[in-house]
Scaffold this motif. Structure first.
Motif, mmCIF file in Angstrom:
data_model
loop_
_atom_site.group_PDB
_atom_site.id
_atom_site.type_symbol
_atom_site.label_atom_id
_atom_site.label_comp_id
_atom_site.label_asym_id
_atom_site.label_seq_id
_atom_site.Cartn_x
_atom_site.Cartn_y
_atom_site.Cartn_z
ATOM 1 N N GLY A 1 0.816 -1.205 0.000
ATOM 2 C CA GLY A 1 0.000 0.000 0.000
ATOM 3 C C GLY A 1 0.851 1.257 0.000
ATOM 4 O O GLY A 1 1.987 1.271 -0.470
ATOM 5 N N ASN A 2 0.308 2.322 0.542
ATOM 6 C CA ASN A 2 1.013 3.599 0.576
ATOM 7 C C ASN A 2 1.913 3.663 1.813
ATOM 8 O O ASN A 2 1.722 4.486 2.704
ATOM 9 C CB ASN A 2 0.006 4.755 0.581
ATOM 10 N N ARG A 3 2.900 2.760 1.838
ATOM 11 C CA ARG A 3 3.827 2.679 2.977
ATOM 12 C C ARG A 3 5.238 2.639 2.409
ATOM 13 O O ARG A 3 5.832 1.560 2.266
ATOM 14 C CB ARG A 3 3.490 1.473 3.843
ATOM 15 N N PRO A 4 5.791 3.807 2.076
ATOM 16 C CA PRO A 4 7.048 3.862 1.316
ATOM 17 C C PRO A 4 8.269 3.336 2.066
ATOM 18 O O PRO A 4 9.202 2.828 1.440
ATOM 19 C CB PRO A 4 7.202 5.350 0.990
ATOM 20 N N ALA A 5 8.301 3.456 3.393
ATOM 21 C CA ALA A 5 9.466 2.970 4.135
ATOM 22 C C ALA A 5 9.540 1.444 4.059
ATOM 23 O O ALA A 5 10.624 0.869 3.852
ATOM 24 C CB ALA A 5 9.410 3.439 5.590
ATOM 25 N N PHE A 6 8.397 0.764 4.229
ATOM 26 C CA PHE A 6 8.372 -0.695 4.110
ATOM 27 C C PHE A 6 8.812 -1.111 2.712
ATOM 28 O O PHE A 6 9.654 -2.011 2.549
ATOM 29 C CB PHE A 6 6.970 -1.221 4.402
ATOM 30 N N ARG A 7 8.254 -0.462 1.699
ATOM 31 C CA ARG A 7 8.602 -0.807 0.312
ATOM 32 C C ARG A 7 10.090 -0.575 0.058
ATOM 33 O O ARG A 7 10.751 -1.371 -0.623
ATOM 34 C CB ARG A 7 7.754 0.014 -0.653
ATOM 35 N N GLU A 8 10.629 0.497 0.631
ATOM 36 C CA GLU A 8 12.039 0.815 0.405
ATOM 37 C C GLU A 8 12.951 -0.269 0.965
ATOM 38 O O GLU A 8 13.881 -0.716 0.293
ATOM 39 C CB GLU A 8 12.381 2.169 1.034
ATOM 40 N N VAL A 9 12.709 -0.693 2.199
ATOM 41 C CA VAL A 9 13.545 -1.743 2.783
ATOM 42 C C VAL A 9 13.373 -3.045 2.003
ATOM 43 O O VAL A 9 14.348 -3.763 1.749
ATOM 44 C CB VAL A 9 13.228 -1.942 4.275
ATOM 45 N N GLY A 10 12.133 -3.347 1.580
ATOM 46 C CA GLY A 10 11.913 -4.525 0.759
ATOM 47 C C GLY A 10 12.692 -4.483 -0.540
ATOM 48 O O GLY A 10 13.245 -5.501 -0.991
ATOM 49 N N ASP A 11 12.783 -3.313 -1.134
ATOM 50 C CA ASP A 11 13.554 -3.173 -2.378
ATOM 51 C C ASP A 11 15.047 -3.333 -2.121
ATOM 52 O O ASP A 11 15.773 -3.882 -2.959
ATOM 53 C CB ASP A 11 13.274 -1.816 -3.024
#
Length: 252
Positions: free
Chosen positions: A35-45
């Motif tokens: 969803g709109n959770r950029p910090a989670f997405r960033e660490v996942g990337d």
């Protein structure tokens, strides 16, 4: 099947079993549905591909900080900024500045500042005269060094919990047990970012490294930006991710 595997890994995490591979899989299995959770997405990337990151929250923030410092420091290097320099600094600083900074520097809120800047860019491109309010906006955004971290440990942990909850992997009753894993979650993020690099928008790479060289000794990740044009090499380590953890008990 995927969620069964992730659920098993969450149960281990909540029980106090802190396994790196479990966190890796929790990020990889949910980064496309975070969803709109950029910090989670960033660490996942970062978990997915650590070398030469050329997009994402941290990369964009680091690029903006570099532009902000680069243009602001032109005068220190005996150089005169061009219109294009001032415009790119203003656009970067608009993304970096907080609502409070914009109101203090420009006298209005973010939406109005954005409209003014759009008008400024169009008018200066046509050589038209600017209003006093537009000059104020351009002077603030185009001639200041503004910095902010891409995200914090608290933001990452809150988003981590929210993603697990949204995907049905935890319930409200699990909040206390998840809090017990917070330090591990933040240390994992520090580790996956340390030693990586981002690609700057004008070429070149900037190294990311973990440490605690700050006045409060918080564990953090900094980006090492190299600033050209000075008599001697200048490196500017800028914090991009910081936590409320200190080295005692977490580092050796």
């Amino acid at each position: 099947m995927l969620d069964d595997d992730l659920s098993l890994r969450v149960r281990r995490l909540l029980s106090g079993q802190h396994r790196i591979d479990d966190l890796d899989r929790l990020y990889l299995g949910q980064r496309q549905r975070s969803g709109n959770r950029p910090a989670f997405r960033e660490v996942g990337d970062f978990v997915a591909h650590r070398d030469g990151r050329d997009k994402g929250l941290l990369t964009q923030t680091a690029r903006d900080v570099f532009v902000s410092f680069d243009v602001w420091s032109l005068g220190l290097r005996g150089l005169e900024p061009s219109r294009d320099d001032i415009v790119r600094a203003a656009e970067a600083n608009l993304r970096l500045a907080s609502d409070e900074q914009l109101r203090a520097g420009c006298g209005v809120g973010r939406q109005t500042v954005r409209k003014r800047l759009t008008a400024v860019i169009e008018k200066t491109g046509r050589g038209e005269r600017l209003k006093a309010s537009e000059i104020q906006t351009l002077q603030y955004l185009g001639n200041h060094f503004i910095w902010k971290p891409a995200f914090t440990g608290d933001q990452l942990f809150e988003e981590f919990a929210a993603v697990l909850r949204a995907n049905g992997l935890i319930e409200d009753a699990d909040a206390a047990a998840l809090e017990g894993a917070k330090a591990f979650i933040l240390l994992h993020a520090l580790a996956v970012m340390h030693g990586s690099a981002i690609v700057l928008d004008r070429g070149g790479r900037a190294r990311l490294f973990a440490g605690y060289a700050n006045k409060d000794r918080w564990l953090e990740v900094k980006v090492e930006l190299t600033m050209p044009g000075f008599d001697k090499p200048v490196w500017a380590p800028i914090a991009m991710f910081y936590t409320d953890l200190q080295p005692e008990g977490h580092c050796h």
